[in-house]
Design a protein around this motif. Structure first.
Motif, PDB file in Angstrom:
ATOM      1  N   THR A 155       0.849  -1.191   0.000  1.00 55.50           N
ATOM      2  CA  THR A 155       0.000   0.000   0.000  1.00 55.50           C
ATOM      3  C   THR A 155       0.879   1.233   0.000  1.00 55.50           C
ATOM      4  O   THR A 155       1.998   1.214   0.531  1.00 55.50           O
ATOM      5  CB  THR A 155      -0.927   0.020   1.234  1.00 55.50           C
ATOM      6  N   ARG A 156       0.386   2.307  -0.609  1.00 52.37           N
ATOM      7  CA  ARG A 156       1.087   3.592  -0.596  1.00 52.37           C
ATOM      8  C   ARG A 156       0.396   4.580   0.337  1.00 52.37           C
ATOM      9  O   ARG A 156       0.762   5.745   0.369  1.00 52.37           O
ATOM     10  CB  ARG A 156       1.129   4.183  -2.019  1.00 52.37           C
ATOM     11  N   ASP A 157      -0.580   4.095   1.070  1.00 54.27           N
ATOM     12  CA  ASP A 157      -1.272   4.967   2.021  1.00 54.27           C
ATOM     13  C   ASP A 157      -0.510   4.960   3.343  1.00 54.27           C
ATOM     14  O   ASP A 157      -0.357   3.909   3.972  1.00 54.27           O
ATOM     15  CB  ASP A 157      -2.708   4.483   2.240  1.00 54.27           C
ATOM     16  N   PRO A 158      -0.007   6.112   3.802  1.00 57.79           N
ATOM     17  CA  PRO A 158       0.838   6.114   5.007  1.00 57.79           C
ATOM     18  C   PRO A 158       0.120   5.646   6.268  1.00 57.79           C
ATOM     19  O   PRO A 158       0.733   4.990   7.118  1.00 57.79           O
ATOM     20  CB  PRO A 158       1.279   7.583   5.126  1.00 57.79           C
ATOM     21  N   LEU A 159      -1.170   5.964   6.407  1.00 55.78           N
ATOM     22  CA  LEU A 159      -1.887   5.527   7.608  1.00 55.78           C
ATOM     23  C   LEU A 159      -2.039   4.011   7.648  1.00 55.78           C
ATOM     24  O   LEU A 159      -1.854   3.381   8.696  1.00 55.78           O
ATOM     25  CB  LEU A 159      -3.266   6.199   7.668  1.00 55.78           C
TER      26      LEU A 159
ATOM     27  N   PHE B 179      12.980  -1.481   5.577  1.00 53.70           N
ATOM     28  CA  PHE B 179      13.867  -0.505   4.940  1.00 53.70           C
ATOM     29  C   PHE B 179      13.126   0.314   3.886  1.00 53.70           C
ATOM     30  O   PHE B 179      13.399   1.498   3.704  1.00 53.70           O
ATOM     31  CB  PHE B 179      15.080  -1.210   4.329  1.00 53.70           C
ATOM     32  N   ASN B 180      12.222  -0.311   3.201  1.00 51.14           N
ATOM     33  CA  ASN B 180      11.413   0.445   2.234  1.00 51.14           C
ATOM     34  C   ASN B 180      10.565   1.506   2.949  1.00 51.14           C
ATOM     35  O   ASN B 180      10.345   2.602   2.420  1.00 51.14           O
ATOM     36  CB  ASN B 180      10.503  -0.493   1.437  1.00 51.14           C
ATOM     37  N   ALA B 181      10.095   1.150   4.132  1.00 54.73           N
ATOM     38  CA  ALA B 181       9.269   2.099   4.881  1.00 54.73           C
ATOM     39  C   ALA B 181      10.095   3.247   5.453  1.00 54.73           C
ATOM     40  O   ALA B 181       9.588   4.355   5.623  1.00 54.73           O
ATOM     41  CB  ALA B 181       8.539   1.369   6.009  1.00 54.73           C
ATOM     42  N   ILE B 182      11.380   2.982   5.735  1.00 55.93           N
ATOM     43  CA  ILE B 182      12.224   4.045   6.293  1.00 55.93           C
ATOM     44  C   ILE B 182      12.366   5.206   5.316  1.00 55.93           C
ATOM     45  O   ILE B 182      12.417   6.374   5.716  1.00 55.93           O
ATOM     46  CB  ILE B 182      13.609   3.475   6.667  1.00 55.93           C
ATOM     47  N   THR B 183      12.396   4.905   4.024  1.00 55.25           N
ATOM     48  CA  THR B 183      12.537   5.957   3.004  1.00 55.25           C
ATOM     49  C   THR B 183      11.210   6.269   2.318  1.00 55.25           C
ATOM     50  O   THR B 183      11.194   6.795   1.203  1.00 55.25           O
ATOM     51  CB  THR B 183      13.571   5.520   1.957  1.00 55.25           C
ATOM     52  N   PHE B 184      10.115   5.968   2.970  1.00 46.00           N
ATOM     53  CA  PHE B 184       8.797   6.121   2.352  1.00 46.00           C
ATOM     54  C   PHE B 184       8.484   7.586   2.078  1.00 46.00           C
ATOM     55  O   PHE B 184       8.737   8.470   2.907  1.00 46.00           O
ATOM     56  CB  PHE B 184       7.724   5.525   3.277  1.00 46.00           C
ATOM     57  N   GLU B 185       7.943   7.856   0.908  1.00 44.93           N
ATOM     58  CA  GLU B 185       7.448   9.180   0.525  1.00 44.93           C
ATOM     59  C   GLU B 185       6.151   8.995  -0.243  1.00 44.93           C
ATOM     60  O   GLU B 185       6.024   8.047  -1.034  1.00 44.93           O
ATOM     61  CB  GLU B 185       8.455   9.920  -0.362  1.00 44.93           C
ATOM     62  N   VAL B 186       5.195   9.892  -0.032  1.00 46.93           N
ATOM     63  CA  VAL B 186       3.959   9.858  -0.812  1.00 46.93           C
ATOM     64  C   VAL B 186       4.217  10.385  -2.214  1.00 46.93           C
ATOM     65  O   VAL B 186       3.821   9.793  -3.214  1.00 46.93           O
ATOM     66  CB  VAL B 186       2.857  10.683  -0.124  1.00 46.93           C
ATOM     67  N   VAL B 187       4.913  11.508  -2.261  1.00 42.01           N
ATOM     68  CA  VAL B 187       5.278  12.111  -3.549  1.00 42.01           C
ATOM     69  C   VAL B 187       6.790  12.183  -3.591  1.00 42.01           C
ATOM     70  O   VAL B 187       7.410  12.892  -2.797  1.00 42.01           O
ATOM     71  CB  VAL B 187       4.665  13.524  -3.703  1.00 42.01           C
ATOM     72  N   GLU B 188       7.421  11.419  -4.498  1.00 48.58           N
ATOM     73  CA  GLU B 188       8.864  11.358  -4.560  1.00 48.58           C
ATOM     74  C   GLU B 188       9.443  12.722  -4.936  1.00 48.58           C
ATOM     75  O   GLU B 188       8.905  13.441  -5.785  1.00 48.58           O
ATOM     76  CB  GLU B 188       9.312  10.304  -5.588  1.00 48.58           C
ATOM     77  N   GLU B 189      10.585  13.058  -4.322  1.00 44.45           N
ATOM     78  CA  GLU B 189      11.336  14.275  -4.621  1.00 44.45           C
ATOM     79  C   GLU B 189      10.482  15.536  -4.490  1.00 44.45           C
ATOM     80  O   GLU B 189      10.655  16.507  -5.210  1.00 44.45           O
ATOM     81  CB  GLU B 189      11.964  14.206  -6.025  1.00 44.45           C
TER      82      GLU B 189
ATOM     83  N   ARG C 150       9.395   6.833  11.179  1.00 45.68           N
ATOM     84  CA  ARG C 150       9.811   6.601  12.562  1.00 45.68           C
ATOM     85  C   ARG C 150       9.398   5.222  13.044  1.00 45.68           C
ATOM     86  O   ARG C 150      10.119   4.569  13.814  1.00 45.68           O
ATOM     87  CB  ARG C 150       9.208   7.679  13.461  1.00 45.68           C
ATOM     88  N   HIS C 151       8.220   4.808  12.611  1.00 44.99           N
ATOM     89  CA  HIS C 151       7.717   3.487  12.992  1.00 44.99           C
ATOM     90  C   HIS C 151       8.645   2.395  12.496  1.00 44.99           C
ATOM     91  O   HIS C 151       8.953   1.436  13.221  1.00 44.99           O
ATOM     92  CB  HIS C 151       6.320   3.303  12.397  1.00 44.99           C
ATOM     93  N   ALA C 152       9.103   2.521  11.253  1.00 50.06           N
ATOM     94  CA  ALA C 152      10.010   1.528  10.687  1.00 50.06           C
ATOM     95  C   ALA C 152      11.325   1.498  11.458  1.00 50.06           C
ATOM     96  O   ALA C 152      11.861   0.416  11.759  1.00 50.06           O
ATOM     97  CB  ALA C 152      10.248   1.830   9.211  1.00 50.06           C
ATOM     98  N   CYS C 153      11.860   2.674  11.790  1.00 48.30           N
ATOM     99  CA  CYS C 153      13.105   2.728  12.564  1.00 48.30           C
ATOM    100  C   CYS C 153      12.923   2.092  13.937  1.00 48.30           C
ATOM    101  O   CYS C 153      13.778   1.310  14.387  1.00 48.30           O
ATOM    102  CB  CYS C 153      13.549   4.179  12.712  1.00 48.30           C
TER     103      CYS C 153
END
Length: 1230
Positions: free
Chosen positions: A547-551, A582-592, A606-609
């Motif tokens: 999923t790409r939904d952060p919640l 690790f994918n979640a650590i660098t998660f972004e909704v909109v890249e760059e 933070r949750h992933a860390c």
């Protein structure tokens, strides 16, 4: 006299009308009030005027004033009236009861209340000794009509409120009336029950005649209210008399809409009674089928009425009132069932068996848990938890079955729905009654969910496997469902949920539920019986879910962490878990995207860390084989300086350090830490950074605090510099906090971590991070010194206009300190934009705190390598103690709480003299001077505010008031932190042995009847063993200057304007410190100052019962111990206002002959408490209140000491010789 009375009455009527007229000016109103008050104080014919104004011909306002005059006369002139005047006033008052009111339905309630209070005031002064027939007269009055019956009931209620509840009488009078009430309680209860039964029967019979029925109903309500005042404290015998007839009547009244609320209140009070368990056994009659039927049927009727009225949209204005009535009754019934459940848990297993119809009770109880009202659901949680923890009930088949049903119902209850502003759930209608706003509801629901989570964990101890099966079904269902964003979507991207989207609240509830269930599964199920296959299958489904939904992703990560223990049965899944995290650590909704991250995205990262740190902490051996893979991935992430925040980088480094602890090889781990810290060492020890960290001006320039930023959208050019400093400190903190040697001594020895043994034979370890950390320490100390210097005026002048407020308290911290509500609920998860000032404030505050966290962890981490640093105390003083005068209070907290307290707790005894004494001495001396000055300013500010004119107060700006409140609250916090440090340093607490459950229950039963004695609350308890000094305290005792500073702080704190500080210091610190130096020939000035400080504390805080007890006990200890040597203490006591020299002489005489008898000891303490009464401060509301004096009457029973005329030796030859004869009644004693 008739003419003067009539003229005065006319004037009083005019004055009262002026006071009550809304159009009267303030001047006229004050003049009228002054006239009325002077009349009550000085007029010789108050009684005549009061009686005349109380007549029915006048308006209710005038009549009420007339009754107030009579009450005032009784309160303040009764002792000076002749017997004839008293009898006349009593007869007139009884005449008012007989015919001084209108009908029961027409008379105003405040008239009835005022009239009843007149009679009660006379009863308090004359009954039972001078008015023995009072109860008979009251009973006779009830025959005159419903109005008189209601008044009699009000009198009985007000009497018991004053005597038992509020205790507004002197001790002797209260005991006399209490004794008389208990002696006549059989007749009182019989009278109340007969009145109730009679009028309820008449009410039911005359329902076709509304006015008459309403009159009887009014009396019935009054009878129930009066019963409620007595049920709370009378012996259980009266409640359970005649096979619990009272409880039976109350249960029947639950079906009467006009009486059910009061009946439920009486039942709740009765069922909630404490005391001996055997006395409470008759209450189990309420588990009979008949009683349970009435309770359940009344709940069903009330719930039906609520739903019916809520659906009635034709009359919205009338709906709210009806709903309130029925809904409030439902709440009472819920309380009733909870109280019943509490009694059941107390009695089952020791005195009664499990009721045969417990299934009916549990069904009714479960119905409240499934009710749409969130408030009703929450009200049942504590009782559910008690059931599931009960040793006997938790094994009952009905409770086990109910636990399964409760778990399933919890799936619905945990879903956050029912906001007052919405209409998407039946709960919303009830929430609009219970909560004022969505924020209120959100705060309540978070608390409710935490409570429910605890109950779920208790239930899982009974049915762990069934609960896991339910949670598995729910998790699989959520995975299979498409995401439903609903009408409230996130503003950061299309198709993303907000926190109130249907999918988000479902995932959130399911995740919370699963976390609690799985955690209990591994605690309560044997390893062989664990559902390993189902758990691994579930974990694989979670890992495969994308999923790409952060919640939603945040919930997925929580489920991965919850199910991670299953991975130990299938290690092949570990790489998949790490990839997911690790994918979640660098998660972004909109890249760059250059826009700030939303709170949801930050939480995912933070949750992933946190998940990685948790895994490495709890399963380091299991993750060790994947160390290289983990390390290489971290290096790739670190290659891009902007990919991760400094906190995220630190978290990953902490995880690596945790795994490196499993190397169990000193050289290998040291080499790894050296490599890990190489970038930090290169940056932190560079020539440029060393200059920046040592010079305040260069530091401000380096971080950009001297730059003027006019455009908030301008990119911050100095953000990279700040991030580099933060990265160094974060990394240093992570390494110091996490690097450890093996706990197993053999492994530590084999790995090269042991370098020798101490004098006691304990092994001395070395930390693998010692060399690296000690190399970075000088610059860290230099930066702390630099930070302290930033507050000097010459350095503050270098701040630009943009950052002039950078040293002020941040808004978030200010709100927390002041207890202000947090910002409005962010439903849409908007990007978190921070101003440049907010970013700079956060940088300064966080960096400073983290430096002290590093210093606080150096002792536990490095041990002797830290404590043996040459000149460590001097280095700390030269760094942390520099320029303390310029630091605000909020900056002192990390020094005291994070560093010094941790240092005191971890420092070995052999370094007390070389390290702690040189640090604690200057710190306590400085803080004493600072706190004395600060509290003096607070007291001056308070007195000035009290003397300011009203106009000047209005001019005072709100911002200034808020700032003063903030400064005062921060001062309180710092003072508490310092006293906590003092306590930890010096006081070794000792606690009494806990009493058994049976002893506690018996004590409750013995004390319940006379717990009404107000002296009991203020009794001085010295049964706790005295506290002693710690080893550090004994070391400080050798340094007279330091120890006297500690004593001065402690006794000064008694009169600082903080009640909690005073109470803790008086009860824990002062006597323990003072007791050690009593034999050291204290100077007279010091002793008198100690005792005077206690009296100042009484003046400031004596209005609070807890502080009064602690201070009086302290004063007694000091006086008894030091008075024989220092006669000046007596002189001080004689200067206390209203002290009686004869009473002081008696006390000192008793003090010279101490007694071990507890009763005598208590009398002596009470005697001393009375001596100090003149020094006890009063609350503002009581300072100008005219005191009411009630004289004691002759004792009801005179105690006669036994007079044994026969010699005990002669008894040996008599027929009644032996111990029984000593306890037999003697004729001479009668």
């Amino acid at each position: 006299m008739d003419e003067p009375v009539a003229a005065m009455c006319d004037q009083l009527i005019k004055a009262v009308n002026v006071m009550m007229d809304a159009e009267s000016s303030q001047r006229y109103r004050l003049e009228a009030l002054k006239f009325c008050e002077e009349f009550k104080e000085k007029c010789p014919f108050c009684v005549q005027c009061g009686l005349q104004l109380s007549e029915k011909v006048h308006s209710p306002v005038i009549r009420h004033f007339g009754l107030q005059i009579l009450e005032h006369v009784i309160k303040f002139r009764w002792n000076n009236m002749s017997q004839q005047e008293k009898v006349h006033l009593k007869n007139c008052a009884m005449g008012l009861l007989s015919n001084g009111t209108t009908s029961i339905l027409e008379e105003e309630s405040h008239i009835k209340d005022a009239l009843s209070r007149i009679i009660v005031e006379m009863i308090k002064r004359e009954w039972p000794q001078q008015w023995p027939d009072m109860l008979k007269e009251m009973e006779t009055l009830t025959s005159l009509g419903d109005a008189q019956t209601e008044l009699v009931l009000l009198i009985l209620l007000r009497l018991v409120e004053d005597v038992i509840t509020f205790q507004t009488l002197p001790t002797q009078r209260r005991r006399d009336i209490y004794l008389a009430l208990t002696q006549h309680m059989d007749s009182i209860f019989s009278f109340l029950l007969n009145i109730l039964q009679q009028h309820v029967d008449d009410y039911r019979r005359l329902k076709s005649i509304p006015d008459q029925a309403k009159a009887h109903c009014r009396v019935g309500v009054a009878a129930l209210n009066t019963l409620a005042g007595y049920i709370d404290w009378v012996t259980m015998v009266h409640i359970t008399h005649d096979n619990c007839r009272l409880l039976e009547v109350l249960c029947l009244l639950l079906s009467e809409p006009e009486l059910q609320m009061e009946a439920a209140e009486c039942l709740i009070i009765a069922i909630s009674r404490k005391g001996k368990l055997e006395d409470r056994i008759p209450l189990m009659v309420l588990f009979d089928d008949v009683a349970m039927h009435y309770i359940v049927s009344s709940a069903q009727s009330a719930d039906g009425a609520v739903k019916c009225n809520k659906s009635d949209s034709l009359q919205p204005n009338e709906t709210v009132g009806v709903v309130e009535q029925h809904y409030s009754f439902l709440k009472r019934l819920c309380q009733l069932l909870c109280a019943l459940g509490g009694q059941l848990c107390s009695l089952v297993g020791s005195h009664v068996e499990v009721p045969t119809n417990i299934d009916k009770f549990m069904e009714a109880f479960l119905a409240f848990t499934t009710h749409p009202s969130q408030f009703l659901k929450s009200s049942t949680q504590i009782t559910w938890g008690t059931f599931f923890r009960h040793e006997v009930l938790s094994k009952d088949p009905v409770i086990i079955q109910m636990a399964v049903r409760y778990i399933r119902e919890t799936m619905t209850n945990l879903v956050k729905r029912g906001f007052p502003s919405k209409n998407d759930s039946p709960s919303c209608q009830y929430s609009r009654v219970d909560f004022d706003s969505d924020e209120d509801f959100n705060h309540f629901f978070n608390s409710f969910r935490a409570q429910e989570g605890e109950v779920v964990r208790n239930a899982c101890r009974i049915i762990p496997l069934e609960a896991f099966l339910i949670s598995s079904e729910w998790l699989k269902y959520q995975i299979s469902q498409p995401i439903n964003t609903g009408s409230t979507t996130s503003k950061t991207g299309e198709g993303l949920c907000s926190i109130l989207s249907p999918s988000a609240v479902q995932w959130d509830a399911m995740t919370f539920f699963t976390e609690g269930v799985v955690g209990q599964l591994f605690k309560n199920v044997e390893r062989e019986k664990l559902p390993v296959e189902q758990g691994i299958e579930l974990l694989q489904e979670v890992l495969n879910y994308e999923t790409r939904d952060p919640l939603i992703l945040s919930c997925v990560l929580t489920n991965v962490s919850s199910l991670f223990p299953f991975i130990t049965y299938k290690p092949q899944l570990l790489p998949l878990v790490l990839i997911k995290l690790f994918n979640a650590i660098t998660f972004e909704v909109v890249e760059e995207s250059k826009a700030p991250r939303t709170r949801a995205v930050k939480n995912v990262r933070r949750h992933a860390c946190s998940s990685i740190i948790k895994m490495c902490r709890d399963y380091p051996d299991f993750i060790l084989p994947c160390f290289e893979m983990l390390y290489n991935h971290v290096k790739k992430l670190f290659a891009n300086e902007f990919l991760l925040t400094q906190m995220e980088k630190c978290a990953l480094m902490e995880a690596l350090v945790l795994i490196s602890n499993q190397f169990k090889d000193y050289n290998k781990q040291e080499a790894f830490l050296e490599e890990l810290l190489a970038p930090v060492r290169a940056l932190w020890l560079s020539e440029e950074m060393s200059s920046v960290l040592s010079d305040p001006v260069l530091f401000l320039k380096y971080v950009g605090a001297d730059q003027v930023l006019t455009d908030p959208n301008t990119e911050d050019q100095f953000g990279l510099n700040r991030s580099r400093i933060s990265f160094c400190v974060y990394t240093l903190m992570g390494v110091v906090k996490r690097a450890r040697w093996p706990t197993d001594q053999q492994e530590a020895q084999a790995g090269g971590f042991v370098v020798g043994c101490s004098s006691t034979g304990a092994p001395i370890h070395r930390s693998p991070c010692t060399a690296q950390v000690l190399g970075l320490l000088p610059n860290l100390l230099a930066f702390i010194r630099t930070h302290n210097c930033l507050f000097l005026p010459e350095n503050v002048a270098h701040l630009s206009e943009t950052f002039t407020r950078v040293h002020e308290v941040m808004d978030v911290e200010r709100n927390l300190v002041l207890g202000l509500p947090q910002p409005v609920l962010d439903i849409y998860d908007s990007p978190v934009y921070k101003t440049t000032l907010e970013r700079m404030q956060g940088f300064f505050c966080t960096l400073y705190d983290n430096c002290f966290h590093v210093m606080g962890n150096l002792g536990p981490s490095l041990h002797q390598d830290f404590y043996t640093i040459e000149g460590l105390a001097e280095q700390i003083i030269g760094s942390m103690f520099t320029n303390l005068d310029s630091l605000p209070d909020n900056r002192l907290r990390p020094l005291i709480r994070v560093f010094m307290k941790q240092l005191v707790l971890s420092c070995p005894k052999e370094y007390y003299e070389s390290l702690l004494c040189p640090l604690l001495g200057p710190l306590f001396a400085y803080m004493l001077q600072r706190l004395n000055l600060s509290w003096q300013l607070v007291n001056q500010r308070t007195s000035q505010c009290g003397s300011d004119d009203e106009e000047e107060s209005v001019v005072c700006e709100e911002s200034q008031v808020t700032q003063e409140l903030l400064e005062e609250q921060l001062l309180r916090i710092v003072t508490r932190e310092l006293l906590d440090l003092l306590t930890v340093s010096c006081i070794l607490r000792k606690f009494p042995e806990p009493s058994t459950k049976e002893e506690a229950v018996d004590r409750e039963g013995d004390e319940e009847m006379m717990a009404t004695d107000s002296n009991q609350a203020g009794s001085l308890n010295t049964t706790n063993p005295p506290d002693e000094l710690t080893e550090l305290g004994k070391c400080l005792l050798k340094h007279e200057d330091i120890y006297m500073t500690l004593l001065t702080i402690s006794f000064n704190a008694l009169s600082w304007k903080d009640t909690s500080i005073c109470h803790r210091t008086a009860s824990v610190v002062c006597w323990t410190l003072l007791r050690q130096v009593i034999g050291e020939n204290l100077q007279t000035e010091a002793v008198t100052w100690f005792f005077t400080s206690i009296l100042k504390g009484l003046q400031m805080h004596g209005q609070h019962e807890g502080s009064l007890v602690a201070l009086t006990q302290l004063a007694l200890l000091v006086y008894e111990t030091l008075r024989p040597q220092y006669t000046e203490l007596r002189t001080i006591v004689t200067q206390i206002p209203n002290v009686q020299i004869e009473a002081l002489d008696q006390f000192e005489q008793k003090m010279l002959t101490p007694s071990t008898n507890k009763a005598t000891e208590k009398k002596r303490k009470d005697h001393f408490k009375k001596l100090l009464a003149g020094a006890v401060g009063k609350p503002l509301g009581q300072q100008f209140k005219k005191e009411v004096h009630i004289r004691n009457l002759p004792a009801l029973f005179k105690k006669v000491k036994p007079n044994l005329k026969r010699d005990l030796l002669d008894l040996e030859n008599s027929e009644t010789s032996g111990l029984p004869s000593l306890f037999s009644p003697q004729q001479d004693d009668v």
